[in-house]
Design an enzyme around this catalytic site. Structure first.
Site, PDB file in Angstrom:
ATOM      1  N   HIS A 130      36.692  37.045  39.442  1.00  0.00           N
ATOM      2  CA  HIS A 130      37.128  38.495  40.036  1.00  0.00           C
ATOM      3  C   HIS A 130      38.092  39.089  39.250  1.00  0.00           C
ATOM      4  CE1 HIS A 130      38.769  40.874  43.441  1.00  0.00           C
ATOM      5  NE2 HIS A 130      39.546  40.735  42.745  1.00  0.00           N
ATOM      6  N   GLU A 131      38.954  38.325  38.605  1.00  0.00           N
ATOM      7  CA  GLU A 131      40.353  39.168  37.718  1.00  0.00           C
ATOM      8  C   GLU A 131      39.550  39.635  36.436  1.00  0.00           C
ATOM      9  OE1 GLU A 131      42.847  40.058  39.044  1.00  0.00           O
ATOM     10  OE2 GLU A 131      42.703  38.629  40.768  1.00  0.00           O
ATOM     11  N   HIS A 134      37.896  42.778  37.269  1.00  0.00           N
ATOM     12  CA  HIS A 134      38.764  43.902  37.164  1.00  0.00           C
ATOM     13  C   HIS A 134      39.037  44.493  35.665  1.00  0.00           C
ATOM     14  CE1 HIS A 134      40.155  44.762  41.066  1.00  0.00           C
ATOM     15  NE2 HIS A 134      40.489  43.446  41.244  1.00  0.00           N
ATOM     16  N   GLU A 202      38.371  46.334  44.922  1.00  0.00           N
ATOM     17  CA  GLU A 202      38.337  44.911  45.232  1.00  0.00           C
ATOM     18  C   GLU A 202      36.909  44.385  45.864  1.00  0.00           C
ATOM     19  OE1 GLU A 202      40.548  42.893  44.866  1.00  0.00           O
ATOM     20  OE2 GLU A 202      42.060  44.500  44.141  1.00  0.00           O
TER      21      GLU A 202
END
Length: 320
Positions: A130-131, A134, A202
Site C-alpha cells: 500500500h505504501e 502511494h 487511500e
C-alpha cells in the site's frame, strides 16, 4: 497532474500564510508571512521527508539489520517496478506505517515496531505494498509537504496568542478581532489542509497495493488489525504531530474512525469491503505475487529478534 496538484497546494498554503500574517500584523505581517512561506515551500520540497522521519525518530535499516523486512520491501518494489526505497523503522507499539519522499527515486517507507511485531508477514507485505502504491501514484510529495506546512500553520496560532497579550497592535487593521480570528483560523486551517488530501487516494493505494502483493486479503486483514489497535494504543509522536496523521495507512490519532467530511481517512470497513470485493490476484493478474510469497516464506524462519526491538517471538503466518 501530480506537479499541478503540488503547485496548487503550495499556492494555497502561501495565500493562507499571507492571510493569517495580515490578520496578525497587517501589511507588514503579510509581507513577512509571504517571505516565510516562500522559504518554507522551497525548504519543504527538499527536506520535508527528512523532517517527518526525524519527528518519529525513524531509524534506517538494511539487509543486515532487518533482513526479512528489507527483503520483503525489495521484492515488493520489484513487483511494482519501482526503485528500491529507503527502509525505516520507528519505535511505537501502535502498528502503523507511512511513505514519504518527493519522487520514487528519493522515497522512503517506514513501519512501526508494533506493525512488525503484531502483524503476520503477509499482512506486513500488504501494508508495505500500500505504501509503495502511494509512491508509485505520486502521493508522497503532496502528503509530506502538507504535513510539514500544516504543522507550521498551527504554529501561527501561538504567534497570534503572543500578539493577543500585547497592549496595542496598530499594525493590525482589525485589532484584537484580527488576532482572535487568526487564533481560530490557524489550527482549523491545519485540519482543513489535511482533508485537502483526497481520501480517494487511500482507496486507490489499497487497490494498487493489493495488485503489488497479489493478495487483497492480506491488506484487508492488516487494516482490520491496525484499526483495532490504533483506537486503543497511543502513538505518542503522532499525537504531538497531528498534522502528519493523513500520511499513515490508518489514522494514528485516537477517536477519528468516522467516514465523514472531517476524517483524514476513509472508514476502515469500507476499505476492507472494497478489498474483499477484489478477486485474489495470482499469475493471471497484472502483477505477479511470487517474489512477495518468497519473502514471506523466508520470514517464517525469522529469529526471535528479527522483526522488531523487544519482540519476544517471530510473527506467525496463517499457514502455521
Amino acid at each position: 497532474m501530480n506537479t499541478m496538484r503540488t503547485a496548487m497546494l503550495l499556492a494555497f498554503m502561501t495565500a493562507l500564510f499571507m492571510g493569517v500574517g495580515f490578520l496578525i500584523g497587517g501589511r507588514g505581517g503579510m509581507m513577512i508571512a509571504f517571505v516565510a512561506a516562500a522559504a518554507m515551500n522551497f525548504f519543504s520540497y527538499w527536506n520535508s521527508d527528512k523532517m517527518v522521519l526525524r519527528s518519529y525518530h525513524a531509524q534506517e535499516v538494511d539487509e543486515r539489520t532487518a533482513p526479512e523486512f528489507y527483503v520483503m520491501v525489495r521484492d515488493l518494489a520489484r513487483n511494482a517496478g519501482l526503485p528500491m526505497p529507503k527502509v525505516y523503522v520507528f519505535d511505537s507499539p501502535q502498528p502503523n506505517a507511512f511513505a514519504t519522499g518527493r519522487n520514487p527515486e528519493n522515497a522512503a517507507v517506514a513501519a512501526s515496531t508494533g506493525l512488525l511485531q503484531r502483524l503476520t508477514p503477509e499482512e506486513v507485505a500488504g501494508v508495505m505494498a500500500h505504501e509503495l502504491a502511494h509512491i508509485e501514484n505520486g502521493d508522497t510529495l503532496t502528503m509530506t509537504i502538507t504535513a510539514t506546512l500544516a504543522g507550521a500553520i498551527s504554529m501561527l496560532s501561538n504567534i497570534a496568542f503572543l500578539f493577543s497579550g500585547g497592549r496595542d497592535n496598530r499594525n493590525n487593521p482589525l485589532g484584537v478581532i484580527g488576532v482572535i480570528v487568526a487564533m481560530i483560523v490557524a489550527p482549523l486551517a491545519a485540519t482543513l489542509v489535511q482533508m485537502a488530501i483526497s481520501r480517494t487516494r487511500e482507496y486507490a493505494a489499497d487497490r494498487r497495493g493489493a495488485e503489488i502483493c497479489g493478495q487483497p486479503r492480506w491488506l484487508a486483514s492488516a487494516l482490520q488489525k491496525i484499526a483495532g489497535d490504533a483506537s486503543r494504543i497511543e502513538n505518542v509522536d503522532a499525537e504531538r504531530n497531528p498534522a502528519t496523521a493523513h500520511m499513515f495507512i490508518i489514522n494514528p490519532l485516537n477517536g477519528q474512525r468516522m467516514d465523514n467530511l472531517f476524517s483524514t481517512h476513509p472508514d476502515t470497513r469500507n476499505r476492507v469491503e472494497a478489498l474483499l470485493a477484489m478477486n485474489d490476484i495470482g499469475p493471471k493478474g497484472s502483477t505477479p505475487a511470487e517474489p512477495t510469497a518468497k519473502a514471506t516464506r523466508r520470514a517464517q524462519s525469522v529469529p526471535k529478534t528479527g522483526w522488531g526491538r523487544g519482540n519476544s517471538s517471530p510473527p506467525q503466518g496463517p499457514w502455521s
